[in-house]
Design an enzyme around this catalytic site. Structure first.
Site, PDB file in Angstrom:
ATOM      1  N   TYR A 168       0.829  -1.201   0.000  1.00 14.86           N
ATOM      2  CA  TYR A 168       0.000   0.000   0.000  1.00 14.86           C
ATOM      3  C   TYR A 168       0.871   1.262   0.000  1.00 14.86           C
ATOM      4  O   TYR A 168       0.726   2.135  -0.863  1.00 14.86           O
ATOM      5  CB  TYR A 168      -0.927  -0.032   1.214  1.00 14.86           C
ATOM      6  CG  TYR A 168      -1.774   1.216   1.408  1.00 14.86           C
ATOM      7  CD1 TYR A 168      -2.833   1.492   0.551  1.00 14.86           C
ATOM      8  CD2 TYR A 168      -1.531   2.091   2.456  1.00 14.86           C
ATOM      9  CE1 TYR A 168      -3.610   2.624   0.734  1.00 14.86           C
ATOM     10  CE2 TYR A 168      -2.302   3.214   2.645  1.00 14.86           C
ATOM     11  CZ  TYR A 168      -3.344   3.478   1.787  1.00 14.86           C
ATOM     12  OH  TYR A 168      -4.109   4.600   1.969  1.00 14.86           O
ATOM     13  N   PRO A 199      -8.867  10.575  -1.881  1.00 16.38           N
ATOM     14  CA  PRO A 199      -9.678   9.840  -0.914  1.00 16.38           C
ATOM     15  C   PRO A 199     -10.031   8.463  -1.474  1.00 16.38           C
ATOM     16  O   PRO A 199     -10.361   8.349  -2.665  1.00 16.38           O
ATOM     17  CB  PRO A 199     -10.928  10.713  -0.739  1.00 16.38           C
ATOM     18  CG  PRO A 199     -10.941  11.652  -1.891  1.00 16.38           C
ATOM     19  CD  PRO A 199      -9.546  11.774  -2.393  1.00 16.38           C
ATOM     20  N   HIS A 200      -9.926   7.436  -0.654  1.00 12.83           N
ATOM     21  CA  HIS A 200     -10.174   6.092  -1.179  1.00 12.83           C
ATOM     22  C   HIS A 200     -10.649   5.152  -0.082  1.00 12.83           C
ATOM     23  O   HIS A 200     -10.363   5.361   1.090  1.00 12.83           O
ATOM     24  CB  HIS A 200      -8.912   5.537  -1.829  1.00 12.83           C
ATOM     25  CG  HIS A 200      -7.737   5.495  -0.907  1.00 12.83           C
ATOM     26  ND1 HIS A 200      -6.981   6.610  -0.633  1.00 12.83           N
ATOM     27  CD2 HIS A 200      -7.215   4.514  -0.150  1.00 12.83           C
ATOM     28  CE1 HIS A 200      -6.029   6.290   0.219  1.00 12.83           C
ATOM     29  NE2 HIS A 200      -6.144   5.025   0.539  1.00 12.83           N
ATOM     30  N   SER A 201     -11.319   4.101  -0.510  1.00 12.76           N
ATOM     31  CA  SER A 201     -11.835   3.126   0.446  1.00 12.76           C
ATOM     32  C   SER A 201     -12.333   1.897  -0.291  1.00 12.76           C
ATOM     33  O   SER A 201     -12.680   1.968  -1.470  1.00 12.76           O
ATOM     34  CB  SER A 201     -13.001   3.770   1.202  1.00 12.76           C
ATOM     35  OG  SER A 201     -13.632   2.831   1.990  1.00 12.76           O
TER      36      SER A 201
END
Lengths: 117, 151
Positions: free
Chosen positions: A28, B63-65
């Site tokens: 990540y 922004p991420h998810s």
């Protein structure tokens, strides 16, 4: 806690589990260059523990099933889309109808199901 | 990779938001989801922001998810001419948003690759100097982003 509230909390728990898993994956940071604060991750884990305890207390059997399935599939709860389980993609039998009376699981893969159409 | 994800109907040419919360809500609104799903997605994105802002600096935020509310990996691009206070790492206002949402199960690792591509494109854009915010059509935005996508 009603079944509806239980499920809502359970998928929030799953979101937290996925987030923790994501930020702890070495790839990540390597791929994105995004940094996270280790203190905040620990804080998130504490929050996760609190929610898990609450869910365990409310419905020990379903919570245990969630944890077991999470180890097996990487998640313990999934959506139903077009009357299909989005974990194993099996079509649900006509006898399965969304209801707040009980928590429904997939007859094929056992995952906990939610309807969010 | 980004070419597959960029959709003209998921581009905001001039965002109205002024705060982080408003910006996330405006980006989520593009997805035309029912209110309960919007709420789940917002909570999920905010949870990630708590761990550290995805405002990577120099005017860009990612922004991420992963979220149960989407069926496929989804990208929304937002342009803010005036800039949004997104609590970015360098404290500067954000003008370009890439909001990436993936399904909880991602066997092909598409999500991480997409995040990597966005980060690479972002570095290329900021390397150029000032971020362009004056676009007359979503297609122009797509072309601008893809012109920085050198895989």
């Amino acid at each position: 806690m009603s079944n509806k509230e239980f499920l809502k909390k359970l998928y929030f728990l799953q979101d937290l589990d996925l987030l923790i898993q994501q930020v702890e994956d070495p790839q990540y940071t390597e791929k994105t260059g995004l940094q996270v604060s280790p203190d905040k991750v620990e804080e998130l884990k504490r929050k996760r523990k609190e929610i898990a305890q609450e869910l365990r207390k409310a419905n020990p059997m379903m919570y245990q099933r969630y944890e077991m399935l999470r180890r097996k599939y990487g998640r313990g709860i999934t959506r139903v889309v077009n009357r299909m389980c989005t974990n194993c993609f099996a079509a649900l039998p006509a006898s399965i109808i969304p209801t707040d009376e009980k928590i429904i699981t997939c007859p094929n893969c056992s995952i906990i199901l939610i309807w969010l159409e | 990779m980004l070419k597959e994800l960029l959709r003209e109907d998921r581009i905001i040419l001039d965002m109205k938001a002024e705060t982080k919360e408003e910006a996330l809500k405006e980006l989520i609104d593009v997805l035309d989801l029912p209110d309960d799903k919007k709420e789940i997605l917002f909570k999920s994105l905010m949870q990630r922001e708590i761990l550290g802002s995805t405002g990577i600096g120099k005017g860009i935020a990612i922004p991420h998810s992963r979220s149960i509310v989407v069926d496929n990996i989804t990208l929304v691009v937002g342009i803010s001419k005036k800039g949004v206070d997104f609590e970015a790492l360098d404290g500067k206002p954000v003008h370009l948003f890439f909001m990436l949402i993936a399904t909880p199960n991602d066997p092909s690792m598409k999500y991480l690759s997409a995040l990597g591509s966005i980060a690479r494109v972002s570095r290329s854009i900021v390397g150029e100097g000032e971020i362009k915010t004056d676009f007359s059509s979503p297609k122009e935005v797509v072309d601008y982003i893809l012109s920085h996508d050198h895989e």
